[in-house]
Design an enzyme around this catalytic site. Structure first.
Site, PDB file in Angstrom:
ATOM      1  N   ASP A 117      38.928  57.316  50.326  1.00 53.04           N
ATOM      2  CA  ASP A 117      39.084  55.873  50.153  1.00 53.04           C
ATOM      3  C   ASP A 117      39.433  55.191  51.461  1.00 53.04           C
ATOM      4  OD1 ASP A 117      41.609  57.045  50.288  1.00 53.04           O
ATOM      5  OD2 ASP A 117      42.474  55.870  48.653  1.00 53.04           O
ATOM      6  N   ASP A 120      43.356  56.163  57.701  1.00 56.93           N
ATOM      7  CA  ASP A 120      44.369  55.402  58.438  1.00 56.93           C
ATOM      8  C   ASP A 120      44.851  56.209  59.635  1.00 56.93           C
ATOM      9  OD1 ASP A 120      45.746  57.162  56.785  1.00 56.93           O
ATOM     10  OD2 ASP A 120      46.948  55.631  55.819  1.00 56.93           O
ATOM     11  N   LYS A 153      40.781  52.037  58.490  1.00 58.70           N
ATOM     12  CA  LYS A 153      41.977  51.273  58.887  1.00 58.70           C
ATOM     13  C   LYS A 153      42.523  51.901  60.167  1.00 58.70           C
ATOM     14  CE  LYS A 153      46.470  49.981  56.965  1.00 58.70           C
ATOM     15  NZ  LYS A 153      47.353  50.171  55.804  1.00 58.70           N
ATOM     16  N   LEU A 176      47.242  48.824  51.352  1.00 63.67           N
ATOM     17  CA  LEU A 176      46.122  48.450  50.495  1.00 63.67           C
ATOM     18  C   LEU A 176      46.197  49.199  49.178  1.00 63.67           C
ATOM     19  CD1 LEU A 176      43.285  48.593  53.178  1.00 63.67           C
ATOM     20  CD2 LEU A 176      44.540  46.583  52.377  1.00 63.67           C
ATOM     21  N   ASP A 182      46.578  53.589  46.263  1.00 61.47           N
ATOM     22  CA  ASP A 182      47.684  53.369  45.335  1.00 61.47           C
ATOM     23  C   ASP A 182      48.942  52.885  46.032  1.00 61.47           C
ATOM     24  OD1 ASP A 182      49.757  56.139  45.170  1.00 61.47           O
ATOM     25  OD2 ASP A 182      48.031  56.074  46.506  1.00 61.47           O
TER      26      ASP A 182
END
Length: 190
Positions: A117, A120, A153, A176, A182
């Site tokens: 998803d 980062d 990100k 996010l 989540d």
């Protein structure tokens, strides 16, 4: 926040309007599927490796889009990966849990695409890349390993990590949620 719409991405659990609307996600996901098909056209099979739990929403939609374009090519073989505790603190070392037959389900003569998803810090994806390279080494293969994420990100990136397929770039540091991401284990379907 509309908790009945499972396809939006929000900045945090207090934001009312979506950061990325479902239609934009669907449109960009279709474009990514086209890019993947173009790049992998010469291979008979591709290993899709969703990183659970966050990557499951994106991988399901991506796999369906890929199957619409070329059916029977995509081997889905998930890994459970965790870099966050229940209080959203990044752990020092992500953990990987593979099913006992993970290596058996892999096609080591074909490339793999790690599907998540969010990229980062990059620690989880980097650890999975190293894990897959070790498996390929044991099986005496050296196939490509690509990455696909819904959101790239980069603000907290600590690893030199190339994201091959991304739907969106996000430069801010906000947390996010939604579409698999989540907050303390909840809001994944927001």
């Amino acid at each position: 926040m509309n908790l009945n719409n499972p396809c939006n991405c929000f900045q945090d659990s207090s934001i009312i309007s979506p950061l990325i609307h479902a239609g934009s996600i669907k449109e960009r996901l279709s474009q990514i599927a086209d890019e993947i098909v173009s790049k992998t056209n010469s291979y008979p099979y591709i290993n899709l490796i969703p990183l659970l739990t966050g990557g499951m929403f994106f991988c399901v939609d991506l796999a369906m889009a890929l199957e619409e374009r070329i059916s029977g090519k995509w081997i889905i073989n998930p890994l459970m990966v965790s870099a966050y505790g229940m209080h959203d603190k990044i752990t020092k070392e992500p953990t990987i849990i593979a099913s006992p037959d993970f290596a058996h389900k892999m096609n080591f003569n074909c490339p793999s695409i790690i599907v998540d998803d969010l990229a980062d810090t990059g620690s989880s994806i980097d650890m999975v890349i190293q894990y897959l390279k070790a498996l390929h080494f044991r099986h005496q293969t050296n196939e490509k390993i690509w990455t696909a994420v819904l959101i790239n990100k980069t603000k907290f990136r600590t690893f030199d990590l190339a994201i091959d397929f991304r739907c969106f770039n996000y430069q801010d540091g906000n947390w996010l949620i939604g579409y698999g991401m989540d907050d303390k284990g909840i809001y994944r379907g927001s």
